[in-house]
Design an enzyme around this catalytic site. Structure first.
Site, short mmCIF file in Angstrom:
data_model
loop_
_atom_site.label_atom_id
_atom_site.label_comp_id
_atom_site.label_asym_id
_atom_site.label_seq_id
_atom_site.Cartn_x
_atom_site.Cartn_y
_atom_site.Cartn_z
N ASN A 8 0.86 -1.18 0.00
CA ASN A 8 0.00 0.00 0.00
C ASN A 8 0.89 1.23 0.00
O ASN A 8 1.49 1.56 1.02
CB ASN A 8 -0.89 -0.04 1.26
CG ASN A 8 -1.73 1.21 1.40
OD1 ASN A 8 -1.79 2.04 0.49
ND2 ASN A 8 -2.36 1.37 2.56
N TRP A 9 0.97 1.87 -1.15
CA TRP A 9 1.89 3.02 -1.28
C TRP A 9 1.28 4.33 -0.80
O TRP A 9 1.93 5.38 -0.86
CB TRP A 9 2.34 3.16 -2.74
CG TRP A 9 3.39 2.18 -3.13
CD1 TRP A 9 4.01 1.27 -2.32
CD2 TRP A 9 3.98 2.02 -4.43
NE1 TRP A 9 4.94 0.55 -3.04
CE2 TRP A 9 4.94 0.99 -4.34
CE3 TRP A 9 3.78 2.64 -5.66
CZ2 TRP A 9 5.70 0.57 -5.43
CZ3 TRP A 9 4.53 2.23 -6.75
CH2 TRP A 9 5.49 1.21 -6.64
N LYS A 10 0.01 4.32 -0.40
CA LYS A 10 -0.63 5.53 0.11
C LYS A 10 -0.37 6.70 -0.86
O LYS A 10 -0.37 6.49 -2.07
CB LYS A 10 -0.15 5.82 1.53
CG LYS A 10 -0.27 4.55 2.40
CD LYS A 10 -0.13 4.76 3.85
CE LYS A 10 -0.32 3.42 4.55
NZ LYS A 10 -0.40 3.53 5.98
N HIS A 93 -9.78 0.97 4.04
CA HIS A 93 -8.54 1.13 4.82
C HIS A 93 -8.82 2.08 5.99
O HIS A 93 -9.63 3.00 5.87
CB HIS A 93 -7.44 1.69 3.91
CG HIS A 93 -6.11 1.75 4.60
ND1 HIS A 93 -5.76 2.77 5.44
CD2 HIS A 93 -5.07 0.88 4.60
CE1 HIS A 93 -4.54 2.54 5.92
NE2 HIS A 93 -4.10 1.39 5.43
N GLU A 95 -7.33 4.55 7.11
CA GLU A 95 -7.18 5.98 6.80
C GLU A 95 -8.40 6.50 6.03
O GLU A 95 -8.80 7.65 6.21
CB GLU A 95 -5.87 6.20 6.02
CG GLU A 95 -4.67 6.09 6.96
CD GLU A 95 -3.39 5.56 6.32
OE1 GLU A 95 -3.26 5.62 5.09
OE2 GLU A 95 -2.52 5.08 7.09
N GLU A 163 -5.84 -5.07 10.00
CA GLU A 163 -4.82 -4.08 10.33
C GLU A 163 -5.21 -3.33 11.60
O GLU A 163 -6.05 -2.41 11.54
CB GLU A 163 -4.67 -3.06 9.20
CG GLU A 163 -4.24 -3.66 7.88
CD GLU A 163 -3.66 -2.61 6.95
OE1 GLU A 163 -2.50 -2.78 6.57
OE2 GLU A 163 -4.35 -1.64 6.63
N GLY A 169 1.70 2.36 10.64
CA GLY A 169 2.61 3.49 10.52
C GLY A 169 3.23 3.94 11.84
O GLY A 169 3.82 5.01 11.92
N SER A 205 2.89 -2.07 10.36
CA SER A 205 4.33 -2.06 10.68
C SER A 205 5.02 -3.38 10.39
O SER A 205 5.94 -3.78 11.11
CB SER A 205 4.55 -1.62 12.14
OG SER A 205 4.08 -0.30 12.33
N GLY A 226 2.74 -1.08 4.32
CA GLY A 226 2.82 0.33 3.93
C GLY A 226 4.27 0.77 3.80
O GLY A 226 4.92 0.53 2.78
N GLY A 227 4.81 1.35 4.85
CA GLY A 227 6.15 1.95 4.83
C GLY A 227 7.22 1.07 4.20
O GLY A 227 7.99 1.52 3.36
#
Ligand code: PGA
Length: 241
Positions: A8-10, A93, A95, A163, A169, A205, A226-227
């Site tokens: 997930n590159w956001k 998601h 967010e 999640e 994050g 994470s 993600g990150g």
């Protein structure tokens, strides 16, 4: 069950950066032990589509509306994702839920629409820290699945990503014990609803150094990252556990 490793590159990576990433990642992708899926930001989807043509690497959008087209300013079309060769749509998601006010009813419409198009919805669920600390995790996940899958088709593909909001994050990964317990709960809820064949991914994470411990837990069928998915090397390490 096949494993799925999703990125997930956001709101990161321009089309140019997307092409550069895939030029590097394609060299490393052969080591992946499951299906690999990328969710670039909307403006970079076409670059992903072009870069991944002819490979077995899948991609999709981080969000899409439950109509193919129309007066829906600012939304993405899942039909266009399909036309460009995409396979997945990420839905609900945390967010999207917390920053953009998406509720379970909207999530349910999106899941059904995406399935109807022949794409695979990746439905995200998860509890906040406050909900976990007040022992509400099971109830929250049960509600999100019950409502989010209210219009879903049991005979069509579906992926669920668990999640925990407090692990996204934050660098605070859930322990293998917490993941084992919660994934077993998610599986039992899905089974009761008739969706037991849906792979269940863990997200929050995930890094190269904790992925091996987490993938061994019961009902963990892959990761949503993600990150650590923004660099080809770290994501390919995660996808090869
Ligand atoms: P993270 O994000 O790996 O950076 O915690 C996961 C996600 O939001 O899907």
């Amino acid at each position: 069950m096949k494993k799925i490793f999703a990125a997930n590159w956001k709101l990161f990576k321009s089309p140019k950066e997307t092409r550069e990433f895939f030029a590097q990642f394609k060299e490393l992708a052969g080591k992946a032990t499951g299906e690999v899926v990328f969710f670039p930001s909307a403006i970079s989807l076409e670059a992903a589509s072009e870069s991944l043509k002819g490979t077995s690497i899948k991609w999709g959008a981080q969000n899409a509306y439950f109509q193919a087209q129309g007066a829906f300013t600012g939304e993405n079309s899942a039909q266009v994702v399909k036309d460009l060769g995409g396979s997945y749509i990420l839905i609900g998601h945390s967010e999207r839920r917390s920053l953009f006010g998406e509720g379970d009813a909207l999530v349910a419409d999106k899941v059904a629409f995406v399935q109807g198009l022949g794409l695979t919805p990746m439905l995200c669920i998860g509890e906040t820290l406050q909900e976990r600390e007040s022992a509400k995790t099971f109830r929250v996940l049960e509600t999100q699945l019950n409502l989010g899958l209210a219009k879903a088709d049991k005979t069509k593909p579906l992926v669920v990503a668990y999640e925990p909001v407090w692990a996204i994050g934050t660098g605070k990964v859930a322990t293998p014990e917490q993941v084992a317990e919660t994934h077993t709960d998610v599986y039992s809820i899905l089974k009761a609803l008739g969706f037991e064949s849906a792979p269940i991914l863990y997200g929050g994470s995930v890094k190269p150094d904790n992925a091996a411990g987490l993938i061994k837990q019961p009902h963990v069928n892959g990761f949503l990252v993600g990150g650590a998915s923004l660099e080809a090397k770290s994501f390919s390490e995660i996808a090869s556990v």
